[in-house]
Design a protein around this motif. Structure first.
Motif, short mmCIF file in Angstrom:
data_model
loop_
_atom_site.label_atom_id
_atom_site.label_comp_id
_atom_site.label_asym_id
_atom_site.label_seq_id
_atom_site.Cartn_x
_atom_site.Cartn_y
_atom_site.Cartn_z
N MET A 1 45.65 9.89 45.62
CA MET A 1 46.20 11.29 45.88
C MET A 1 45.23 12.19 44.78
O MET A 1 45.21 12.02 43.69
N LYS A 2 45.06 13.27 45.35
CA LYS A 2 44.45 14.35 44.55
C LYS A 2 45.49 15.35 43.97
O LYS A 2 46.57 15.49 44.62
N PHE A 3 45.17 16.05 42.95
CA PHE A 3 45.95 17.29 42.43
C PHE A 3 45.38 18.43 42.28
O PHE A 3 44.00 18.45 41.96
N THR A 4 45.87 19.31 42.88
CA THR A 4 45.57 20.80 42.66
C THR A 4 46.28 21.47 41.76
O THR A 4 47.60 21.31 41.67
N LEU A 5 45.56 22.23 40.64
CA LEU A 5 46.26 23.17 39.76
C LEU A 5 46.82 24.32 40.62
O LEU A 5 45.81 25.06 40.95
N GLY A 6 48.24 24.78 40.42
CA GLY A 6 48.53 26.17 40.74
C GLY A 6 48.44 27.02 39.62
O GLY A 6 48.99 26.77 38.81
N VAL A 7 48.01 28.17 39.76
CA VAL A 7 47.73 29.22 38.81
C VAL A 7 48.32 30.60 39.19
O VAL A 7 48.10 31.60 38.44
N ALA A 8 49.28 30.40 40.04
CA ALA A 8 50.20 31.74 40.33
C ALA A 8 50.58 32.18 39.23
O ALA A 8 51.31 31.48 38.21
N LEU A 9 50.67 33.74 39.16
CA LEU A 9 51.43 34.30 38.09
C LEU A 9 50.93 34.24 36.49
O LEU A 9 51.46 34.82 35.78
N SER A 10 49.83 33.53 36.41
CA SER A 10 49.14 33.50 35.15
C SER A 10 48.39 34.87 34.89
O SER A 10 47.85 35.52 35.72
N PRO A 11 48.14 35.14 33.54
CA PRO A 11 47.40 36.30 33.32
C PRO A 11 45.92 36.12 33.75
O PRO A 11 45.42 34.99 33.71
N LEU A 12 45.46 37.12 34.06
CA LEU A 12 44.22 37.16 34.78
C LEU A 12 42.84 36.51 33.60
O LEU A 12 41.94 36.05 34.15
N ASP A 13 43.33 36.97 32.48
CA ASP A 13 42.33 36.64 31.60
C ASP A 13 42.22 35.30 30.96
O ASP A 13 41.43 34.77 30.33
N GLN A 14 43.16 34.48 31.72
CA GLN A 14 43.19 32.94 31.33
C GLN A 14 42.55 32.48 32.61
O GLN A 14 42.31 31.05 32.55
N LEU A 15 42.16 32.89 33.83
CA LEU A 15 41.79 31.98 34.85
C LEU A 15 40.74 31.09 34.75
O LEU A 15 40.73 29.94 35.15
N THR A 16 39.38 31.87 34.39
CA THR A 16 38.20 31.19 34.19
C THR A 16 38.28 29.90 33.20
O THR A 16 37.88 28.82 33.36
N ASP A 254 47.41 15.98 48.79
CA ASP A 254 47.02 16.69 47.37
C ASP A 254 48.32 17.26 47.09
O ASP A 254 49.04 18.16 47.75
N THR A 255 48.64 17.06 45.85
CA THR A 255 49.99 17.87 45.41
C THR A 255 49.48 18.73 44.37
O THR A 255 48.52 18.70 43.48
N ILE A 256 50.28 19.93 44.62
CA ILE A 256 50.07 21.30 43.98
C ILE A 256 50.93 21.21 42.82
O ILE A 256 52.23 21.17 43.08
N VAL A 257 50.40 21.44 41.58
CA VAL A 257 51.39 21.21 40.18
C VAL A 257 50.92 22.44 39.41
O VAL A 257 49.63 22.81 39.46
N VAL A 258 52.01 22.61 38.45
CA VAL A 258 51.78 23.56 37.52
C VAL A 258 52.21 22.93 36.22
O VAL A 258 53.31 22.98 35.72
N PRO A 259 51.44 22.09 35.64
CA PRO A 259 51.80 21.31 34.34
C PRO A 259 52.61 21.84 33.25
O PRO A 259 53.45 21.16 32.73
N TRP A 260 51.93 23.08 33.07
CA TRP A 260 52.75 23.63 31.79
C TRP A 260 54.16 24.03 32.04
O TRP A 260 54.96 24.22 30.98
N LEU A 261 54.77 23.95 33.11
CA LEU A 261 56.15 24.47 33.53
C LEU A 261 56.90 23.19 33.12
O LEU A 261 58.07 23.28 32.60
#
Length: 294
Positions: A1-16, A254-261
């Protein structure tokens, strides 16, 4: 199984930087959300919360997902990106075809197009598009975008969109996969009929397994049961190694996760803390891959 990182609601300057770290950690993809604007008053319920309310506010950061994909692909080499999901209904299909084709080419075919209709009447009306007949209009939009992305001189004559022969060059050198979002019956039929996969919003495991069974039946109905098909899921009640194993066994690819939560770090948390969460998650679940039971 694949893992996708969800980046919703993150500050834009963190994305790259999150994209760089996700690639280093072995994530397959980044899922990019879509929101055009925040209207002060909503005339329709948000469909993915129990009470219909939105879980973000007027100051919540959003970025156009296609621009985000272009920016993040420029600092990575293997990581894939897909919209999760872009609201087609309020947009123009020819303009989108140009944007999607550009991203596919400039990223080296690392882009997947996750699409939905959109839930808010204001997004349609205030962008100059009727809310009525939105499902039928989106079906035509998908046909138009696919047609143009296939390359060559094409024309289209439908109920909502009509144009004489035109060509957009260069066409992507590989076919852009289309992932269809939505939990309703028509959305599932749309995915089964013409999608390369289906992508969920927040769902519980029992609802998810029922939906996967429905998709399998529909794909058999459309004689597509043996074709590759992604199941991209945000499951809110299955986590940890046993939980992810349950998802894989149920058919999630493919599981979409937000590990820091999981680590108690908020959407607006510090970048370094989020990067540490990605590394811990990767050690637990990506370094030793989870494989569906045969």
């Amino acid at each position: 199984m694949k893992f996708t990182l969800g980046v919703a609601l993150s500050p834009l300057d963190q994305l790259t930087e999150l994209a760089r770290t996700a690639e280093e950690c072995g994530f397959t993809s980044i899922g990019l959300p879509d929101s055009l604007f925040y209207m002060k008053s909503q005339s329709a319920d948000y469909p993915y919360t129990p009470d219909g309310s939105r879980f973000w506010g007027p100051e919540t950061p959003w970025v156009d997902p296609l621009i985000a994909a272009a920016s993040m692909s420029a600092v990575t080499t293997t990581l894939r990106f897909y919209t999760n999901v872009l609201k087609l209904g309020s947009r123009n299909p020819l303009l989108l075809a140009r944007q999607v084709g550009s991203i596919a080419n400039m990223s080296g075919n690392r882009f997947g197009f996750g699409v939905g209709i959109g839930w808010a009447p204001e997004e349609f009306e205030w962008c100059g598009v009727p809310y009525a007949k939105r499902g039928a209009r989106v079906d035509e939009m998908i046909e138009v975008i696919k047609l143009v992305l296939d390359g060559g001189m094409v024309e289209y004559h439908g109920e909502f969109y009509d144009f004489d022969p035109l060509q957009m060059s260069p066409a992507p050198t590989e076919r852009v996969p289309f992932y269809i979002g939505g939990h309703t019956g028509p959305a599932l039929r749309r995915a089964a009929r013409g999608g390369d996969g289906w992508t969920s919003a927040m769902m519980k495991f029992d609802q998810l397994t029922e939906t996967i069974a429905t998709l399998r039946a529909l794909r058999a109905e459309y004689d597509r049961a043996d074709e590759p098909f992604e199941i991209q899921a945000v499951c809110i009640d299955r986590h940890g190694r046993d939980g992810y194993q349950d998802l894989a066994d149920a058919g999630v690819t493919d599981t979409i996760v937000v590990p820091w939560l999981f680590d108690g770090i908020g959407f607006d948390g510090e970048l370094a803390a989020k990067q540490d969460s990605l590394r811990r998650f990767a050690e637990k679940y990506i370094a030793d891959p989870i494989v569906a039971a045969s």
